[in-house]
Design a protein around this motif. Structure first.
Motif, PDB file in Angstrom:
ATOM      1  N   LEU A  93       0.833  -1.199   0.000  1.00 19.12           N
ATOM      2  CA  LEU A  93       0.000   0.000   0.000  1.00 19.12           C
ATOM      3  C   LEU A  93       0.873   1.257   0.000  1.00 19.12           C
ATOM      4  N   LYS A  94       1.925   1.246   0.784  1.00 14.96           N
ATOM      5  CA  LYS A  94       2.844   2.393   0.834  1.00 14.96           C
ATOM      6  C   LYS A  94       3.499   2.604  -0.527  1.00 14.96           C
ATOM      7  N   TYR A  95       3.952   1.515  -1.150  1.00 15.44           N
ATOM      8  CA  TYR A  95       4.599   1.596  -2.465  1.00 15.44           C
ATOM      9  C   TYR A  95       3.631   2.155  -3.514  1.00 15.44           C
ATOM     10  N   ILE A  96       2.421   1.634  -3.537  1.00 16.25           N
ATOM     11  CA  ILE A  96       1.423   2.079  -4.515  1.00 16.25           C
ATOM     12  C   ILE A  96       1.089   3.553  -4.293  1.00 16.25           C
ATOM     13  N   THR A  97       0.940   3.949  -3.051  1.00 15.76           N
ATOM     14  CA  THR A  97       0.634   5.347  -2.736  1.00 15.76           C
ATOM     15  C   THR A  97       1.760   6.263  -3.194  1.00 15.76           C
ATOM     16  N   GLU A  98       3.010   5.864  -2.922  1.00 14.02           N
ATOM     17  CA  GLU A  98       4.157   6.680  -3.340  1.00 14.02           C
ATOM     18  C   GLU A  98       4.219   6.803  -4.861  1.00 14.02           C
ATOM     19  N   LYS A  99       4.036   5.695  -5.562  1.00 18.48           N
ATOM     20  CA  LYS A  99       4.057   5.734  -7.028  1.00 18.48           C
ATOM     21  C   LYS A  99       2.920   6.579  -7.576  1.00 18.48           C
ATOM     22  N   ASN A 100       1.759   6.474  -6.967  1.00 22.89           N
ATOM     23  CA  ASN A 100       0.613   7.269  -7.393  1.00 22.89           C
ATOM     24  C   ASN A 100       0.910   8.759  -7.225  1.00 22.89           C
ATOM     25  N   GLU A 101       1.520   9.121  -6.111  1.00 16.09           N
ATOM     26  CA  GLU A 101       1.868  10.527  -5.870  1.00 16.09           C
ATOM     27  C   GLU A 101       2.918  11.006  -6.868  1.00 16.09           C
ATOM     28  N   GLU A 102       3.899  10.148  -7.187  1.00 15.07           N
ATOM     29  CA  GLU A 102       4.914  10.502  -8.186  1.00 15.07           C
ATOM     30  C   GLU A 102       4.269  10.768  -9.544  1.00 15.07           C
TER      31      GLU A 102
END
Length: 138
Positions: A93-102
């Motif tokens: 979830l953290k990885y997906i959120t970070e990529k989404n923000e990028e």
């Protein structure tokens, strides 16, 4: 009509078989990498079992994503659906959120660049027109 449905079903089955083959190939490659790294071996049956489980899990994910979007009365799956799917794995979830923000940041930067280019171009186009307009008014 029956022949048409049969052709569609055959095409769907063929597509599914190609997807399964791609998953099996990828799992096999990953198992080779792990085997080389950990100095161990995977049997063909183990690779096949991992492949089948992976494929079925992906089908379940696809159904869940579709249902999340449908529940939100949308026909398109979005990142919020993917985050909801990944909610049980904090690291995922953290990885997906970070990529989404990028991605959101990159898209925002692109929009700003696109807006600046036409404005610059429009100013250049206006200057001669304004100059002409000023000359004709005198």
């Amino acid at each position: 009509m029956g022949e048409e449905q049969e052709a569609e079903e055959q095409e769907r089955f063929s597509y599914q078989q190609r997807l399964k083959a791609a998953v099996h190939y990828t799992v096999g490659r990953l198992c080779q990498e792990v085997a080389a790294d950990k100095e161990m071996q995977f049997s063909k049956q183990t690779i096949a079992a991992i492949s089948e489980m992976t494929f079925r899990q992906c089908e379940n994910f696809a159904r869940d994503l579709e249902m999340f979007a449908r529940h939100a009365k949308r026909s398109t799956i979005n990142t919020e659906d993917v985050k909801l799917l990944a909610r049980r794995s904090n690291s995922l979830l953290k990885y997906i959120t970070e990529k989404n923000e990028e991605l959101a940041q990159l898209n925002q930067e692109r929009k700003v660049k696109k807006k600046k280019k036409p404005e610059d171009g429009n100013q250049n186009c206006r200057e001669p027109a304004e100059a002409e307009g000023g000359e004709s008014e005198s």
